[in-house]
Design an enzyme around this catalytic site. Structure first.
Site, mmCIF file in Angstrom:
data_model
loop_
_atom_site.group_PDB
_atom_site.id
_atom_site.type_symbol
_atom_site.label_atom_id
_atom_site.label_comp_id
_atom_site.label_asym_id
_atom_site.label_seq_id
_atom_site.Cartn_x
_atom_site.Cartn_y
_atom_site.Cartn_z
ATOM 1 N N LYS A 35 0.818 -1.215 0.000
ATOM 2 C CA LYS A 35 0.000 0.000 0.000
ATOM 3 C C LYS A 35 0.859 1.275 0.000
ATOM 4 O O LYS A 35 2.072 1.212 0.250
ATOM 5 C CB LYS A 35 -0.934 -0.040 1.218
ATOM 6 N N TYR A 71 -12.413 -2.256 -3.745
ATOM 7 C CA TYR A 71 -12.884 -2.437 -2.370
ATOM 8 C C TYR A 71 -14.411 -2.393 -2.269
ATOM 9 O O TYR A 71 -14.944 -2.109 -1.186
ATOM 10 C CB TYR A 71 -12.259 -1.378 -1.458
ATOM 11 N N ARG A 94 -1.726 -14.304 4.270
ATOM 12 C CA ARG A 94 -2.455 -13.680 5.388
ATOM 13 C C ARG A 94 -1.669 -13.835 6.696
ATOM 14 O O ARG A 94 -1.633 -12.912 7.522
ATOM 15 C CB ARG A 94 -3.850 -14.300 5.542
ATOM 16 N N THR A 153 -5.301 -7.119 10.685
ATOM 17 C CA THR A 153 -5.641 -5.855 10.010
ATOM 18 C C THR A 153 -5.149 -4.648 10.808
ATOM 19 O O THR A 153 -4.597 -3.705 10.235
ATOM 20 C CB THR A 153 -7.180 -5.771 9.832
ATOM 21 N N ARG A 160 2.685 -6.411 9.051
ATOM 22 C CA ARG A 160 1.975 -5.257 9.611
ATOM 23 C C ARG A 160 2.542 -4.840 10.971
ATOM 24 O O ARG A 160 2.627 -3.649 11.275
ATOM 25 C CB ARG A 160 0.481 -5.555 9.691
ATOM 26 N N ASN A 219 -1.955 0.339 6.703
ATOM 27 C CA ASN A 219 -1.473 -0.927 7.269
ATOM 28 C C ASN A 219 -0.625 -1.756 6.304
ATOM 29 O O ASN A 219 -0.607 -2.980 6.359
ATOM 30 C CB ASN A 219 -2.630 -1.725 7.880
ATOM 31 N N HIS A 239 -2.164 -5.314 1.427
ATOM 32 C CA HIS A 239 -3.448 -5.992 1.204
ATOM 33 C C HIS A 239 -3.137 -7.420 0.795
ATOM 34 O O HIS A 239 -2.145 -7.673 0.108
ATOM 35 C CB HIS A 239 -4.232 -5.314 0.063
ATOM 36 N N GLU A 292 -9.495 -10.812 -7.704
ATOM 37 C CA GLU A 292 -8.556 -9.700 -7.526
ATOM 38 C C GLU A 292 -7.385 -9.778 -8.505
ATOM 39 O O GLU A 292 -6.915 -8.752 -9.003
ATOM 40 C CB GLU A 292 -8.048 -9.689 -6.079
HETATM 41 P P1 ADP Z 1 -7.719 -6.864 5.603
HETATM 42 O O1 ADP Z 1 -6.957 -5.849 4.794
HETATM 43 O O2 ADP Z 1 -6.921 -7.364 6.770
HETATM 44 O O3 ADP Z 1 -8.293 -7.978 4.766
HETATM 45 P P2 ADP Z 1 -10.424 -5.790 5.723
HETATM 46 O O4 ADP Z 1 -10.683 -6.512 4.445
HETATM 47 O O5 ADP Z 1 -11.390 -6.017 6.850
HETATM 48 O O6 ADP Z 1 -8.948 -6.083 6.267
HETATM 49 O O7 ADP Z 1 -10.417 -4.226 5.457
HETATM 50 C C1 ADP Z 1 -9.800 -3.697 4.293
HETATM 51 C C2 ADP Z 1 -8.973 -2.507 4.685
HETATM 52 O O8 ADP Z 1 -9.820 -1.486 5.184
HETATM 53 C C3 ADP Z 1 -7.968 -2.769 5.814
HETATM 54 O O9 ADP Z 1 -6.754 -3.323 5.379
HETATM 55 C C4 ADP Z 1 -7.776 -1.379 6.382
HETATM 56 O O10 ADP Z 1 -6.863 -0.624 5.606
HETATM 57 C C5 ADP Z 1 -9.156 -0.786 6.223
HETATM 58 N N1 ADP Z 1 -9.927 -0.976 7.463
HETATM 59 C C6 ADP Z 1 -10.487 -2.089 7.928
HETATM 60 N N2 ADP Z 1 -11.116 -1.910 9.095
HETATM 61 C C7 ADP Z 1 -10.941 -0.607 9.395
HETATM 62 C C8 ADP Z 1 -11.350 0.231 10.475
HETATM 63 N N3 ADP Z 1 -12.067 -0.248 11.496
HETATM 64 N N4 ADP Z 1 -10.987 1.521 10.425
HETATM 65 C C9 ADP Z 1 -10.265 2.021 9.397
HETATM 66 N N5 ADP Z 1 -9.840 1.276 8.334
HETATM 67 C C10 ADP Z 1 -10.173 -0.012 8.331
HETATM 68 MG MG MG Z 2 -9.735 -7.935 3.299
#
Ligand code: ADP
Ligand code: MG
Length: 137
Positions: free
Chosen positions: A9, A49, A85, A91, A102, A112, A115, A126
């Site tokens: 990212k 997204y 993962r 996350t 992370r 973070n 992805h 994707e």
């Molecule tokens: P991951 O990236 O671990 O698969 P998610 O798919 O749940 O997580 O969410 C996608 C992205 O959205 C996360 O990587 C993060 O950048 C952002 N995100 C997720 N939850 C939150 C939150 N509670 N507040 C702010 N950003 C969030």
């Molecule tokens: Mg995700």
């Protein structure tokens, strides 16, 4: 053999830790089958997204993902989806296990670092979003 999609990212690209993150993949049995550096358009980030469109963080997430270039990769290996993962960590970097990408490179839950596809089914969608068959080797 599985394939999964990884995105380094904008925060991690800005910090200059692309090489360090790629080393985590290659040192843990994930091969780079495709890779490019791109700057997402807002429309592409929104579409990528789209499953999060009703979440409160959707607009912030999209703005962050277009705040700078990203490095997109197809990673290949045994159990690639889960392995990626595991290497990524939780996350929220505050909850990510020590030694995960992370935990080591992310600042907060918005920025973070990486992805990773969350299932084989989503990985296929994707990967097709970013790469044509002739770009994956
Ligand atoms: P991951 O990236 O671990 O698969 P998610 O798919 O749940 O997580 O969410 C996608 C992205 O959205 C996360 O990587 C993060 O950048 C952002 N995100 C997720 N939850 C939150 C939150 N509670 N507040 C702010 N950003 C969030
Ligand atoms: Mg995700």
């Amino acid at each position: 053999m599985e394939q999964t999609l990884s995105i380094i990212k904008p925060d991690a690209v800005k910090k200059g830790v692309v090489g360090k993150i790629i080393d985590r993949f290659e040192s843990n049995g994930l091969r780079i089958a495709a890779m490019k550096k791109i700057w997402l358009s807002k429309a592409d980030a929104k579409q990528f997204y789209i499953i999060h469109k009703d979440r409160p963080f959707y607009n912030e997430l999209v703005s962050f993902m277009v705040s700078g270039p990203v490095v997109v990769m197809v990673l290949e290996g045994d159990n690639a989806v889960l392995k990626n993962r595991d290497l990524m960590g939780a996350t929220n970097p505050k909850e990510a296990k020590a030694g995960t990408i992370r935990a080591d490179f992310a600042d907060n839950i918005d920025a973070n670092a990486v992805h990773g596809s969350d299932s084989l089914e989503n990985a296929k969608i994707e990967i097709a979003f970013f790469f044509g068959k002739r770009e994956i080797h």
